[in-house]
Scaffold this motif. Structure first.
Motif, PDB file in Angstrom:
ATOM      1  N   ALA A   1       3.842 -12.956  -3.059  1.00 51.50           N
ATOM      2  CA  ALA A   1       4.860 -13.791  -2.421  1.00 51.50           C
ATOM      3  C   ALA A   1       6.220 -13.434  -2.992  1.00 51.50           C
ATOM      4  CB  ALA A   1       4.566 -15.269  -2.659  1.00 51.50           C
ATOM      5  N   GLY A   2       7.225 -13.334  -2.126  1.00 51.33           N
ATOM      6  CA  GLY A   2       8.588 -13.055  -2.560  1.00 51.33           C
ATOM      7  C   GLY A   2       9.506 -14.179  -2.139  1.00 51.33           C
ATOM      8  N   SER A   3      10.605 -14.335  -2.840  1.00 44.68           N
ATOM      9  CA  SER A   3      11.561 -15.379  -2.490  1.00 44.68           C
ATOM     10  C   SER A   3      12.273 -15.028  -1.190  1.00 44.68           C
ATOM     11  CB  SER A   3      12.598 -15.549  -3.600  1.00 44.68           C
ATOM     12  OG  SER A   3      13.586 -16.476  -3.191  1.00 44.68           O
ATOM     13  N   ASP A   4      12.375 -16.001  -0.298  1.00 44.15           N
ATOM     14  CA  ASP A   4      13.120 -15.828   0.952  1.00 44.15           C
ATOM     15  C   ASP A   4      14.484 -16.503   0.872  1.00 44.15           C
ATOM     16  OD1 ASP A   4      12.503 -18.513   1.083  1.00 44.15           O
ATOM     17  OD2 ASP A   4      11.148 -18.329   2.801  1.00 44.15           O
TER      18      ASP A   4
ATOM     19  N   ASN B   1       5.654 -18.271   0.877  1.00 41.92           N
ATOM     20  CA  ASN B   1       5.048 -17.402   1.880  1.00 41.92           C
ATOM     21  C   ASN B   1       4.302 -16.247   1.235  1.00 41.92           C
ATOM     22  OD1 ASN B   1       5.853 -18.663   4.331  1.00 41.92           O
ATOM     23  ND2 ASN B   1       7.928 -17.917   3.978  1.00 41.92           N
ATOM     24  N   ILE B   2       2.999 -16.187   1.480  1.00 43.61           N
ATOM     25  CA  ILE B   2       2.185 -15.061   1.024  1.00 43.61           C
ATOM     26  C   ILE B   2       2.346 -13.970   2.075  1.00 43.61           C
ATOM     27  CG2 ILE B   2      -0.132 -14.262   0.462  1.00 43.61           C
ATOM     28  CD1 ILE B   2      -0.790 -17.252  -0.051  1.00 43.61           C
ATOM     29  N   THR B   3       2.971 -12.865   1.711  1.00 47.05           N
ATOM     30  CA  THR B   3       3.244 -11.817   2.691  1.00 47.05           C
ATOM     31  C   THR B   3       2.285 -10.640   2.610  1.00 47.05           C
ATOM     32  OG1 THR B   3       4.883 -10.826   1.230  1.00 47.05           O
ATOM     33  CG2 THR B   3       5.676 -12.455   2.795  1.00 47.05           C
ATOM     34  N   ALA B   4       1.445 -10.610   1.595  1.00 48.26           N
ATOM     35  CA  ALA B   4       0.409  -9.579   1.494  1.00 48.26           C
ATOM     36  C   ALA B   4      -0.677 -10.108   0.579  1.00 48.26           C
ATOM     37  CB  ALA B   4       0.979  -8.277   0.945  1.00 48.26           C
TER      38      ALA B   4
ATOM     39  N   LEU C   1     -13.908  -5.559   1.125  1.00 50.54           N
ATOM     40  CA  LEU C   1     -12.606  -5.615   0.494  1.00 50.54           C
ATOM     41  C   LEU C   1     -11.583  -5.584   1.619  1.00 50.54           C
ATOM     42  CD1 LEU C   1     -11.457  -5.757  -2.356  1.00 50.54           C
ATOM     43  CD2 LEU C   1     -11.372  -3.276  -2.380  1.00 50.54           C
ATOM     44  N   VAL C   2     -10.696  -6.598   1.670  1.00 54.25           N
ATOM     45  CA  VAL C   2      -9.777  -6.782   2.792  1.00 54.25           C
ATOM     46  C   VAL C   2      -8.329  -6.701   2.298  1.00 54.25           C
ATOM     47  CG1 VAL C   2      -9.072  -8.375   4.619  1.00 54.25           C
ATOM     48  CG2 VAL C   2     -11.469  -8.280   3.912  1.00 54.25           C
ATOM     49  N   PHE C   3      -7.493  -5.959   3.023  1.00 50.46           N
ATOM     50  CA  PHE C   3      -6.071  -5.834   2.724  1.00 50.46           C
ATOM     51  C   PHE C   3      -5.285  -6.393   3.902  1.00 50.46           C
ATOM     52  CE2 PHE C   3      -8.352  -2.699   0.368  1.00 50.46           C
ATOM     53  CZ  PHE C   3      -7.688  -2.544  -0.835  1.00 50.46           C
ATOM     54  N   GLU C   4      -4.413  -7.369   3.643  1.00 58.68           N
ATOM     55  CA  GLU C   4      -3.573  -7.945   4.683  1.00 58.68           C
ATOM     56  C   GLU C   4      -2.103  -7.722   4.338  1.00 58.68           C
ATOM     57  OE1 GLU C   4      -4.444 -12.070   5.301  1.00 58.68           O
ATOM     58  OE2 GLU C   4      -6.554 -11.696   5.741  1.00 58.68           O
ATOM     59  N   THR C   5      -1.282  -7.446   5.367  1.00 56.68           N
ATOM     60  CA  THR C   5       0.155  -7.273   5.187  1.00 56.68           C
ATOM     61  C   THR C   5       0.895  -8.072   6.251  1.00 56.68           C
ATOM     62  OG1 THR C   5       0.177  -5.285   6.558  1.00 56.68           O
ATOM     63  CG2 THR C   5      -0.079  -4.960   4.182  1.00 56.68           C
TER      64      THR C   5
END
Length: 169
Positions: free
Chosen positions: A104-107, A113-116, A135-139
């Motif tokens: 999560a990054g600052s908006d 917000n989890i963005t990845a 194993l799952v990768f989400e972006t």
């Protein structure tokens, strides 16, 4: 030592000071805070049990070091049961998440917000000492609520990107 102390700065709160500065605290919610006196929401509104906040990479990092003359390494371990009490061992089910690494990054407003994410997800029938896991990768191209699966490595070794099979063993 006049600049080291254990204090009680608020009701049901204990702090630990070194070199005259607060180094850590346990607050009334039984949360451990290092480098901060107040906890922030990161990746959701559910606050973590441990929060580390700093002004440099080395003040905001966790190290796991194993010194041994063999091939074993340190580990970050996730565990999941469907139990409803501490010590439970109720079996997990297909589609259960076994653990996730969330980013999560600052908006400019918050860090919620989890963005990845990288996750481990049960994919099939669970039996004694057998848990098929993908194993799952989400972006996310825009925000945390629009995260999509970008890559999946299935329990049988197949690789999928955005639903299309890339490799079949």
């Amino acid at each position: 030592d006049t600049n080291t102390a254990i204090r009680f700065p608020a009701a049901d709160t204990v702090s630990f000071e070194t070199a005259g500065d607060e180094a850590a605290r346990i607050n009334s919610g039984q949360k451990i805070l290092v480098g901060t006196t107040a906890q922030r929401d990161v990746g959701s509104s559910a606050q973590s049990v441990v929060a580390i906040e700093g002004l440099s990479q080395n003040r905001s990092a966790i190290s796991l070091i194993l010194n041994s003359n063999d091939a074993i390494s340190g580990a970050l371990r996730f565990g999941k049961t469907r139990g409803t009490s501490v010590g439970g061992t109720t079996v997990v089910q297909s589609s259960d998440n076994l653990g996730q690494i969330r980013f999560a990054g600052s908006d400019g407003t918050d860090l919620t917000n989890i963005t990845a994410l990288i996750g481990a997800q049960v994919n099939g029938t669970v039996a004694s000492n057998t848990i098929p896991t993908d194993l799952v990768f989400e972006t996310s191209a825009t925000n945390g609520s629009s995260r999509t699966e970008a890559l999946r490595i299935t329990s049988d070794g197949n690789i999928y990107t955005s639903g299309d099979q890339v490799r079949d063993d």
